[in-house]
Write a protein that holds these residues in place. Structure first.
Motif, PDB file in Angstrom:
ATOM      1  N   ALA A 146       7.176   4.358   0.412  1.00  0.00           N
ATOM      2  CA  ALA A 146       6.882   3.579   1.617  1.00  0.00           C
ATOM      3  C   ALA A 146       5.626   2.793   1.275  1.00  0.00           C
ATOM      4  O   ALA A 146       4.548   3.363   1.123  1.00  0.00           O
ATOM      5  CB  ALA A 146       6.650   4.494   2.812  1.00  0.00           C
ATOM      6  N   ALA A 147       5.784   1.475   1.131  1.00  0.00           N
ATOM      7  CA  ALA A 147       4.716   0.647   0.564  1.00  0.00           C
ATOM      8  C   ALA A 147       4.122  -0.327   1.571  1.00  0.00           C
ATOM      9  O   ALA A 147       3.912  -1.509   1.257  1.00  0.00           O
ATOM     10  CB  ALA A 147       5.237  -0.081  -0.664  1.00  0.00           C
ATOM     11  N   GLY A 148       3.852   0.146   2.780  1.00  0.00           N
ATOM     12  CA  GLY A 148       3.183  -0.689   3.771  1.00  0.00           C
ATOM     13  C   GLY A 148       3.915  -1.986   4.019  1.00  0.00           C
ATOM     14  O   GLY A 148       5.124  -2.000   4.238  1.00  0.00           O
ATOM     15  N   PRO A 149       3.222  -3.134   3.949  1.00  0.00           N
ATOM     16  CA  PRO A 149       3.853  -4.413   4.243  1.00  0.00           C
ATOM     17  C   PRO A 149       4.915  -4.807   3.219  1.00  0.00           C
ATOM     18  O   PRO A 149       5.759  -5.648   3.503  1.00  0.00           O
ATOM     19  CB  PRO A 149       2.688  -5.401   4.234  1.00  0.00           C
ATOM     20  CG  PRO A 149       1.640  -4.747   3.402  1.00  0.00           C
ATOM     21  CD  PRO A 149       1.802  -3.263   3.629  1.00  0.00           C
TER      22      PRO A 149
ATOM     23  N   ALA B  61       5.821  -0.154   6.366  1.00  0.00           N
ATOM     24  CA  ALA B  61       6.421   1.105   5.920  1.00  0.00           C
ATOM     25  C   ALA B  61       5.337   2.164   5.733  1.00  0.00           C
ATOM     26  O   ALA B  61       4.409   1.976   4.955  1.00  0.00           O
ATOM     27  CB  ALA B  61       7.192   0.894   4.629  1.00  0.00           C
ATOM     28  N   ARG B  62       5.485   3.278   6.468  1.00  0.00           N
ATOM     29  CA  ARG B  62       4.439   4.309   6.484  1.00  0.00           C
ATOM     30  C   ARG B  62       4.875   5.655   5.932  1.00  0.00           C
ATOM     31  O   ARG B  62       4.046   6.448   5.515  1.00  0.00           O
ATOM     32  CB  ARG B  62       3.957   4.500   7.914  1.00  0.00           C
ATOM     33  CG  ARG B  62       3.404   3.244   8.530  1.00  0.00           C
ATOM     34  CD  ARG B  62       3.109   3.428   9.985  1.00  0.00           C
ATOM     35  NE  ARG B  62       2.679   2.181  10.595  1.00  0.00           N
ATOM     36  CZ  ARG B  62       1.892   2.117  11.635  1.00  0.00           C
ATOM     37  NH1 ARG B  62       1.436   3.192  12.209  1.00  0.00           N
ATOM     38  NH2 ARG B  62       1.555   0.959  12.130  1.00  0.00           N
ATOM     39  N   GLY B  63       6.159   5.964   5.995  1.00  0.00           N
ATOM     40  CA  GLY B  63       6.626   7.259   5.541  1.00  0.00           C
ATOM     41  C   GLY B  63       8.068   7.168   5.081  1.00  0.00           C
ATOM     42  O   GLY B  63       8.815   6.272   5.493  1.00  0.00           O
TER      43      GLY B  63
ATOM     44  N   SER C 232       0.842  -1.182   0.000  1.00  0.00           N
ATOM     45  CA  SER C 232       0.000   0.000   0.000  1.00  0.00           C
ATOM     46  C   SER C 232       0.881   1.236   0.000  1.00  0.00           C
ATOM     47  O   SER C 232       1.618   1.460   0.953  1.00  0.00           O
ATOM     48  CB  SER C 232      -0.882  -0.015   1.259  1.00  0.00           C
ATOM     49  OG  SER C 232      -1.631   1.147   1.367  1.00  0.00           O
ATOM     50  N   ALA C 233       0.840   2.021  -1.070  1.00  0.00           N
ATOM     51  CA  ALA C 233       1.679   3.223  -1.172  1.00  0.00           C
ATOM     52  C   ALA C 233       1.224   4.249  -0.134  1.00  0.00           C
ATOM     53  O   ALA C 233       0.165   4.840  -0.254  1.00  0.00           O
ATOM     54  CB  ALA C 233       1.603   3.802  -2.575  1.00  0.00           C
ATOM     55  N   ARG C 234       2.028   4.426   0.913  1.00  0.00           N
ATOM     56  CA  ARG C 234       1.670   5.315   2.032  1.00  0.00           C
ATOM     57  C   ARG C 234       2.384   6.661   1.969  1.00  0.00           C
ATOM     58  O   ARG C 234       1.936   7.618   2.563  1.00  0.00           O
ATOM     59  CB  ARG C 234       2.022   4.623   3.348  1.00  0.00           C
ATOM     60  CG  ARG C 234       1.428   3.251   3.511  1.00  0.00           C
ATOM     61  CD  ARG C 234      -0.036   3.271   3.707  1.00  0.00           C
ATOM     62  NE  ARG C 234      -0.298   3.944   4.971  1.00  0.00           N
ATOM     63  CZ  ARG C 234      -1.490   4.207   5.444  1.00  0.00           C
ATOM     64  NH1 ARG C 234      -2.551   3.853   4.760  1.00  0.00           N
ATOM     65  NH2 ARG C 234      -1.649   4.813   6.587  1.00  0.00           N
TER      66      ARG C 234
ATOM     67  N   ALA D 114      10.150   5.354   7.792  1.00  0.00           N
ATOM     68  CA  ALA D 114       9.343   5.184   9.004  1.00  0.00           C
ATOM     69  C   ALA D 114       8.633   3.847   8.846  1.00  0.00           C
ATOM     70  O   ALA D 114       7.714   3.714   8.039  1.00  0.00           O
ATOM     71  CB  ALA D 114       8.353   6.331   9.155  1.00  0.00           C
ATOM     72  N   ASP D 115       9.085   2.847   9.622  1.00  0.00           N
ATOM     73  CA  ASP D 115       8.652   1.473   9.409  1.00  0.00           C
ATOM     74  C   ASP D 115       7.839   0.932  10.591  1.00  0.00           C
ATOM     75  O   ASP D 115       8.108  -0.144  11.123  1.00  0.00           O
ATOM     76  CB  ASP D 115       9.879   0.592   9.140  1.00  0.00           C
ATOM     77  CG  ASP D 115       9.517  -0.725   8.463  1.00  0.00           C
ATOM     78  OD1 ASP D 115       8.354  -0.892   8.037  1.00  0.00           O
ATOM     79  OD2 ASP D 115      10.403  -1.588   8.350  1.00  0.00           O
TER      80      ASP D 115
END
Length: 159
Positions: free
Chosen positions: A45-48, A74-76, A31-33, A87-88
């Motif tokens: 940052a692509a989530g899982p 991964a969130r940022g 998920s592109a965050r 930011a994981d």
């Protein structure tokens, strides 16, 4: 570039009179965050799925050139030269080095984990205080914002 979560990343150009025009999009695992652009690269940052680096030399045809699995979610992401800050989530702030390589089929990149900063709560967003500096701000879920000195990460065993 715009992170569109499950839809991936969309690349736009501002046209005449400030109207956005969609150039392309790319679907990614996860998920592109968050995104950070630098030169001909888009860092996602692509989530899982972790950190995904795209070659966007031709924004109409982005392609994946490197991946680093997430230790959580991964969130940022923020960028400073070849250093990527991720930011994981519960894994904290991860410092990643990107090394450019030439392949027979085009340019690629290798990612190497340099260090980790543990956070009290899940790391959601990250930004540099100043480009080329050693300070980063991390939004830690409900714990607020914390300042980290990037010159002192925990060393990662085996790296």
């Amino acid at each position: 570039a715009v992170a569109e979560e499950e839809s991936g990343v969309r690349f736009i150009r501002m046209g005449a009179a400030g109207r956005p025009t969609s150039l392309s999009s790319i679907h990614l695992d996860g998920s592109a965050r968050g995104v950070a652009l630098g030169a001909d690269r888009c860092h996602v940052a692509a989530g899982p799925a972790g950190l995904i680096v795209l070659d966007v030399a031709d924004p109409a045809a982005p392609r994946i050139v490197a991946k680093l699995p997430s230790a959580d979610y991964a969130r940022g992401v923020a960028l400073d030269g070849h250093r990527i800050l991720l930011a994981d989530g519960n894994a904290g702030l991860r410092v990643v080095e990107m090394v450019e390589m030439q392949e027979t089929r085009g340019a690629g990149a290798a990612l190497r984990l340099e260090g980790v900063f543990r956070t009290a709560r899940p790391a959601n967003r990250v930004s540099l205080v100043a480009p080329g500096g050693t300070l980063a701000l991390v939004a830690e879920d409900s714990a607020g914002i914390r300042l980290f000195d990037l010159s002192r990460p925990e060393k990662v065993p085996g790296f």
